[in-house]
Design a protein around this motif. Structure first.
Motif, PDB file in Angstrom:
ATOM      1  N   PHE A   1      -4.153   7.101   9.523  1.00  0.00           N
ATOM      2  CA  PHE A   1      -3.209   7.463   8.464  1.00  0.00           C
ATOM      3  C   PHE A   1      -2.423   8.674   8.953  1.00  0.00           C
ATOM      4  O   PHE A   1      -2.977   9.765   9.067  1.00  0.00           O
ATOM      5  N   LEU A   2      -1.141   8.458   9.264  1.00  0.00           N
ATOM      6  CA  LEU A   2      -0.327   9.529   9.844  1.00  0.00           C
ATOM      7  C   LEU A   2       0.856   9.854   8.955  1.00  0.00           C
ATOM      8  O   LEU A   2       1.538   8.951   8.458  1.00  0.00           O
TER       9      LEU A   2
ATOM     10  N   MET B   1       3.383  -3.294   2.904  1.00  0.00           N
ATOM     11  CA  MET B   1       2.242  -2.758   2.192  1.00  0.00           C
ATOM     12  C   MET B   1       2.626  -1.450   1.539  1.00  0.00           C
ATOM     13  O   MET B   1       2.214  -0.405   1.983  1.00  0.00           O
ATOM     14  N   ALA B   2       3.475  -1.440   0.595  1.00  0.00           N
ATOM     15  CA  ALA B   2       3.770  -0.218  -0.139  1.00  0.00           C
ATOM     16  C   ALA B   2       2.669  -0.041  -1.179  1.00  0.00           C
ATOM     17  O   ALA B   2       2.427  -0.924  -1.989  1.00  0.00           O
ATOM     18  N   MET B   3       1.969   1.080  -1.122  1.00  0.00           N
ATOM     19  CA  MET B   3       0.843   1.295  -2.026  1.00  0.00           C
ATOM     20  C   MET B   3       0.850   2.729  -2.507  1.00  0.00           C
ATOM     21  O   MET B   3       1.190   3.632  -1.751  1.00  0.00           O
TER      22      MET B   3
ATOM     23  N   SER C   1       4.402   1.911   3.416  1.00  0.00           N
ATOM     24  CA  SER C   1       3.680   3.176   3.558  1.00  0.00           C
ATOM     25  C   SER C   1       2.659   3.315   2.445  1.00  0.00           C
ATOM     26  O   SER C   1       2.649   2.551   1.489  1.00  0.00           O
ATOM     27  N   LEU C   2       1.808   4.293   2.594  1.00  0.00           N
ATOM     28  CA  LEU C   2       0.816   4.648   1.575  1.00  0.00           C
ATOM     29  C   LEU C   2       1.264   5.985   0.997  1.00  0.00           C
ATOM     30  O   LEU C   2       1.402   6.975   1.726  1.00  0.00           O
TER      31      LEU C   2
ATOM     32  N   TYR D   1       2.145   8.358   3.998  1.00  0.00           N
ATOM     33  CA  TYR D   1       1.461   8.073   5.256  1.00  0.00           C
ATOM     34  C   TYR D   1       1.859   6.714   5.810  1.00  0.00           C
ATOM     35  O   TYR D   1       2.029   5.753   5.054  1.00  0.00           O
ATOM     36  N   GLN D   2       1.964   6.643   7.143  1.00  0.00           N
ATOM     37  CA  GLN D   2       2.047   5.370   7.843  1.00  0.00           C
ATOM     38  C   GLN D   2       0.608   4.930   8.099  1.00  0.00           C
ATOM     39  O   GLN D   2      -0.225   5.744   8.516  1.00  0.00           O
TER      40      GLN D   2
END
Length: 100
Positions: free
Chosen positions: A36-37, A1-3, A96-97, A76-77
């Motif tokens: 979200f870390l 989920m790379a966003m 990651s985001l 963020y993870q």
């Protein structure tokens, strides 16, 4: 989920989530929780935010216009958890985001 997400944008973060028991799909009664870390550490109880189910997705609205939280620029993870009977799975989503 790379966003990628602009810090000025308000939109849903969606994660595909399916639960099965003995081959049958389970519909969780409790809403999904997101964390979200910015570090690789595991989420603490204070990190979790409530999302919602939308078909096969767990989703949460993020951003300055009514989102559950507003994220500062950074990477963020994304973590996802939900209650399903006696189990409470906790997953770190792949990728990651990136908020810019």
């Amino acid at each position: 989920m790379a966003m990628n997400l602009s810090a000025l944008s308000t939109e849903y973060i969606r994660v595909t989530a399916t639960t099965r028991a003995a081959g049958s799909v389970i519909t969780p009664a409790a809403p999904p929780r997101f964390a979200f870390l910015a570090t690789a550490s595991s989420p603490g109880e204070e990190d979790w935010l409530l999302g919602e189910w939308a078909d096969r997705w767990a989703r949460i609205l993020i951003g300055p216009d009514g989102g559950a939280t507003t994220l500062e620029p950074g990477e963020y993870q994304v973590w996802l958890s939900w209650s399903a009977g006696a189990e409470t799975p906790v997953y770190r989503c792949p990728g990651s985001l990136r908020v810019y």
